[in-house]
Write an enzyme that holds these catalytic residues in place. Structure first.
Site, mmCIF file in Angstrom:
data_model
loop_
_atom_site.group_PDB
_atom_site.id
_atom_site.type_symbol
_atom_site.label_atom_id
_atom_site.label_comp_id
_atom_site.label_asym_id
_atom_site.label_seq_id
_atom_site.Cartn_x
_atom_site.Cartn_y
_atom_site.Cartn_z
ATOM 1 N N CYS B 87 -3.693 -17.731 30.233
ATOM 2 C CA CYS B 87 -4.571 -18.548 29.384
ATOM 3 C C CYS B 87 -4.073 -19.994 29.379
ATOM 4 C CB CYS B 87 -4.652 -17.948 27.978
ATOM 5 S SG CYS B 87 -6.061 -18.541 27.036
ATOM 6 N N HIS B 228 -5.811 -12.009 28.825
ATOM 7 C CA HIS B 228 -4.511 -11.778 28.187
ATOM 8 C C HIS B 228 -4.029 -10.344 28.408
ATOM 9 C CE1 HIS B 228 -3.953 -15.422 25.658
ATOM 10 N NE2 HIS B 228 -5.264 -15.496 25.710
ATOM 11 N N GLU B 230 -1.175 -9.075 27.828
ATOM 12 C CA GLU B 230 -0.268 -8.611 26.755
ATOM 13 C C GLU B 230 -1.046 -8.059 25.569
ATOM 14 O OE1 GLU B 230 -1.151 -11.653 27.239
ATOM 15 O OE2 GLU B 230 -1.240 -12.781 25.360
#
Lengths: 777, 269
Positions: B87, B228, B230
């Site tokens: 990002c 993302h 994660e």
């Protein structure tokens, strides 16, 4: 400023000329206590501290009279910046709830952003990690005479919320939006924030024991003080007039999520330091009332006096003492700590996190000392600008306001039953108050932190799993229906609590605590004060009669641990509809058992609990289809309501349900449709109205479909039906098996063997997903 | 095996990123921007997490890209250590010129930009700016082509969330798109749930050229991606309608990115 010896009109004139909002008798009281004419700075300090916003001078007695604030799970009630309840033996949830209404009406983006900025500080300063926000919003009529302004406000508010929250890195997990013409000139922007903290790591917002004897430091950290937000609390404590708009703009604070992001991380290091050193400090955020409010409250709640030197404060420019004292510059905190920690604390902020280089003028500065006296003294450029009894300043004053029931003429409309239910249903689904909220929540970062289990739009409440390795989940929902409040301020309050609790129950969480943000008109007007009193009574009654689950035998009320009163939500055109906005926190022992509201599988049976009553007062149906308000507002049947909420929680815990959704705005028809329309929207349903019980005799089809009486629609897992019915009956409920999930993409409703509605799912979804986009365009 | 998760003022995904790094068995720590840049050489790999570094002042990523740690990171990139920018991290890598890696080698030019999202459907702009949702990604590169997708086979589908206002990959550099495609530097594209690339909203969620969600540099050690991983590390994080959500102990799709990084380091050690 001269007060003693002047006439009332003369005092009034000089107060207003100086920009001070207090009344003449208040100014005379202050002069009397000081035994002299107060200084300009003193008057500004008192004006802020004695404002309605800071002192609750009109509301405190009523809140104390009715609201339950204690319970076996309460770790801290409404005494500091946030309330705290226990999740288990180790973890606690911290919650705070406020309004930022006036600023958002004047400067929507900055107003809403600083609302989020303020509420997360309240939670963080308890030593907590902020894990979620939610935002109950009330805007005017997007199709009314003030449509342009209303849409400008709505867009700006949503932008302010996402720009602040996303940059800060806190997910927005819920909220609601209601459009109603009573908000044309006074939007409501409420903000809720929750955090988590270990029970043994809570930090208090008061000077710790022996702080006076040991001469603890007063340390100000964050953004350099400027003149922004000057008089913010006074501005929030007056009705809005359009001609004052220019001056009011200066009272709106300026947000900076970037600096806040860095400050939060530095605060974490501060919390770690005091844990390692085993030393108790006082820590508080600077919000309404600015520097004066934070410092004096911190000192007085510890029972100490305080001496401040404004020359040691880091400032953006050379401002007069009264500006430095009460400006509401954002992104600041206050520490009270022992001198031996001073260098370590300053290093955290000024070197490790390098505030002076991250943001021009930001830093940590020692600005004063705690003492064992009882005065709050402030010097500036060598002069004593404030020397007042600290308790007198912080205790504020009390008013006993008059109340007078507002005469409301309401009646049930005499309307013909619609011929084409497909069209009626489409109109309801497209209504800005029913339509999908997706247009708004796609602006919100719901995923940051990686804790989201259930997101906005997936169920009646948001759910997060904030601690890796722990199984508990925290659910959050907000509610308040202004249309009910308009007809009955009492039932407006009671239904808000019931619906918020239903919302968290619908994902499987047990309602654990509530917060209230009470948004009303001018309390000096007896009708407005009556509405406020009625609303509080209604809230309290629901809390007391729905009980904290697990403590029914003791008839333990669900505690309200935090809240806020926002009066003066009115303009010359009138006041807002009574809006006691409630947030409910629910706890789930095992978040993996949570369910959402989207239909899961063709062939699953749909059950209804909660019979339909002739309760369409304030309903979406009356309003959208006929332009009527009605009279029969939904009430809370406390035993029925409690049984429904408990039964749904137990059914989810036992794994019997595939989906659940509560019934509220738009009634049974809207609730069922929403279950089909929510992503992935792969299934249709068939509803048999013959199976729907009515609590009142001979209810017409439209009333069965659109009554907003409380209830739930439940999708049973295959094979669980018998056990579900047994469970519901054990709670004295009468389960109604009203329909079935189908593989056809149609919403079908029938009564007495004839089709009432037969709607294509895609057509319905198109109406439902465009309603809000069109209203906010 | 030690990973530095870089932290700039305004970064806001470093903690969950560190959780992901550690959960696949790597060591890691958060590396604050004002630490001595020379210390970076002690790490085996780097993640630049998401957020709003320096408040997106001027434009997203540009101020962080001028920090001393980024100069040091260029050297680490030059010796083949893996770097994953997520990002805002992707935006920073583009602003430093580490991605796509210049056509004119070693010129250090900024050859592309991650511009404001523009959602286009049936020839009309239906929305602009910030957007948060779960998207489907198709892995376009062969396995072992790129550090962050080292252990992912070509054609694999990953469901991962996005949350950004500027992820619309654009370039005016002649020949760049062709080179990215020819050299296998396009790592992920947005697609529908069956893996079809449909170059309009909501499938192409931000208007990105050729639906590109992630690219790597020519050697493959530097990866930039808008989604993302994660936040999709555990199956319970998936959206309600994904059947894997009901199996909460399963790994989430994003875990594969971190496992890939680990594998890449093991193989290249």
């Amino acid at each position: 400023m001269k007060i003693i010896g002047l006439s009332d009109p003369e005092v009034q004139t000089s107060l207003r000329a100086a920009g001070i909002g207090m009344s003449v008798p208040e100014a005379r009281t202050i002069a009397g206590v000081l035994g002299r004419d107060p200084t300009l700075t003193e008057l500004f300090c008192y004006d802020a501290m004695w404002s309605e916003h800071c002192s609750y001078k009109s509301s405190r007695a009523t809140l104390k009279e009715f609201l339950p604030t204690d319970g076996p799970n309460v770790v801290m009630g409404p005494v500091e910046d946030s309330g705290i309840v226990a999740i288990d033996d180790k973890w606690c949830v911290v919650i705070s709830h406020e309004s930022h209404n006036h600023p958002s009406q004047i400067l929507p983006n900055e107003g809403a952003a600083t609302g989020i900025g303020g509420i997360v500080r309240d939670v963080n300063c308890m030593g907590a990690t902020v894990v979620a926000t939610a935002d109950p919003l009330r805007f005017g009529n997007p199709y009314g005479p003030k449509a342009n302004k209303v849409r400008w406000v709505a867009e700006g508010v949503v932008d302010g919320i996402w720009q602040y929250g996303n940059a800060l890195g806190v997910p927005n997990m819920g909220g609601d939006i209601v459009f109603n013409d009573s908000f044309d000139d006074n939007c409501l922007v409420n903000v809720v924030s929750i955090g988590i903290v270990r029970r043994d790591q809570i930090i208090r917002s008061r000077a710790p024991p022996l702080a006076g004897e040991k001469g603890y430091d007063v340390i100000l950290i964050g953004k350099p003080t400027d003149s922004s937000g000057l008089g913010g609390v006074t501005f929030a404590s007056e009705a809005l007039c359009e001609e004052d708009e220019e001056t009011n703009r200066g009272a709106v604070q300026i947000p900076d999520p970037f600096l806040k992001n860095v400050l939060f991380k530095a605060n974490d290091d501060l919390f770690r330091l005091v844990r390692e050193e085993g030393i108790e400090i006082g820590f508080k955020d600077l919000g309404g009332g600015g520097f004066t409010c934070a410092t004096s409250e911190m000192g007085s709640s510890g029972g100490f006096g305080m001496e401040i030197n404004l020359d040691d404060m880091h400032t953006a420019a050379d401002f007069p003492a009264e500006v430095l004292s009460i400006a509401e510059t954002q992104e600041r905190f206050l520490i009270v700590s022992p001198p031996e920690l001073r260098e370590k604390i300053l290093k955290i902020y000024n070197e490790d996190w390098d505030l002076p280089n991250v943001y021009e003028g930001a830093r940590a500065s020692v600005v004063g000392k705690i003492n064992t006296g009882d005065r709050f003294t402030v010097t500036h450029k060598g002069e004593m600008v404030c020397d007042v009894p600290i308790q007198h300043l912080t205790e504020g004053i009390r008013y006993n306001r008059l109340e007078l029931p507002r005469t409301i003429r309401v009646q049930e409309p005499d309307v013909a039953e619609p011929a084409d239910y497909n069209q009626v249903l489409l109109q309801i689904l497209r209504s800005p108050n029913i339509a999908s909220r997706e247009h708004v929540y796609r602006y919100y970062d719901t995923e940051v932190m990686g804790n989201a289990v259930i997101r906005p739009g997936e169920a009646d409440a948001g759910l997060i799993a904030p601690v890796r390795g722990e199984k508990f989940g925290i659910a959050l929902a907000v509610d308040s229906n202004p249309f009910y409040g308009r007809i009955s301020p009492y039932w407006g309050g009671a239904t808000a609590v019931a619906e918020a609790m239903r919302n968290v129950a619908a994902v499987g969480a047990v309602p654990s605590t509530l917060t209230d943000c009470l948004n009303y008109g001018n309390p000096e007007k007896p009708e407005a004060f009556w509405e406020f009193r009625e609303g509080v009574k209604g809230l309290a009654e629901s809390c007391k009669k729905l009980y904290l689950k697990g403590y029914e035998a003791q008839q333990q009320a669900v505690p309200i641990v935090s809240g806020n009163v926002s009066f003066y939500n009115e303009s010359p055109q009138g006041s807002v509809d009574p809006s006691p906005v409630v947030a409910c926190v629910g706890i789930m022992k095992d978040f993996s058992k949570a369910i959402t509201m989207d239909l899961k599988k063709a062939g699953d049976k749909l059950f209804l609990i909660g019979p339909r009553f002739d309760e369409l007062g304030g309903s979406e149906y009356y309003r959208t289809i006929f332009g009527e308000t009605g009279a029969n507002v939904p009430i809370v049947r406390f035993d029925l309501e409690r049984n429904m909420i408990y039964a749904v929680i137990d059914a989810i815990e036992e794994g019997l349900l595939a989906a659940a959704h509560d019934i509220s705005n738009g009634g049974l028809a809207a609730s069922l449709s929403e279950m089909a329309l929510t992503r992935p929207a792969r299934f249709g349903l068939e509803l048999d109205l013959d199976r729907v019980q009515s609590g009142d005799n001979d209810m017409r089809t439209d009333k069965l479909l659109f009554s907003e009486s409380s209830g739930f629609v439940l999708e049973a897992k295959v094979g669980s039906e018998t056990r579900l019915v047994e469970l519901l009956k054990s709670y004295s409920l009468e389960p109604m098996q009203i329909g079935i999930v189908t593989g056809k993409r149609r919403i079908v409703m029938s009564r007495a063997g004839e089709y009432v509605a037969d709607l294509d799912l895609d057509e319905a979804r198109n109406a439902w997903t465009t309603g809000l986009v069109e209203a906010m365009r | 095996m030690k990973i530095a998760v870089l932290q700039f003022p305004g970064t806001n995904c470093e903690f969950e990123t560190l959780v992901a790094v550690k959960a696949v068995g790597m060591e890691g720590e958060i590396f604050r921007w004002n630490r001595s840049a020379g210390e970076l050489s002690g790490f085996d790999g780097f993640v630049i997490p998401g957020g709003f570094s320096y408040q997106d002042r001027l434009r997203a990523g540009v101020i962080a890209s001028k920090e001393p740690v980024m100069s040091a990171l260029k050297e680490e990139a030059g010796i083949g250590k893996p770097i994953i920018g997520i990002c805002n991290g992707f935006q920073i890598l583009v602003e430093t010129g580490l991605l796509p890696g210049s056509i004119e080698k070693s010129s250090g030019n900024v050859d592309m930009a991650l511009a404001q999202n523009v959602m286009v459907s049936q020839g009309k702009i239906v929305r602009r700016g910030y957007y948060c949702d779960w998207v489907n990604l198709r892995h376009e590169a062969p396995s072992k082509r790129c550090s962050g997708s080292f252990a992912i086979e070509r054609g694999a589908l990953l469901k991962i969330p996005i949350a950004h206002g500027e992820g619309n990959l654009v370039t005016t550099t002649p020949g760049l798109m062709k080179k990215l495609n020819d050299e296998g530097q396009v790592v992920f594209r947005y697609c529908d749930r069956n893996g079809r690339i449909i170059n309009e909203f909501p499938f192409n969620v931000n208007g990105s050229t050729e639906s590109i969600a992630a690219i790597c540099n020519e050697p493959g050690n530097v990866l930039g991606m808008m989604p993302h991983p994660e936040r999709a590390f555990f199956a319970w994080q998936l959206p309600a309608f994904d059947p894997r959500k009901q199996r909460p102990d399963e790994p989430g799709p994003g875990r594969r990115v971190f496992e890939s990084m680990k594998r890449y380091i093991e193989v290249n050690a």
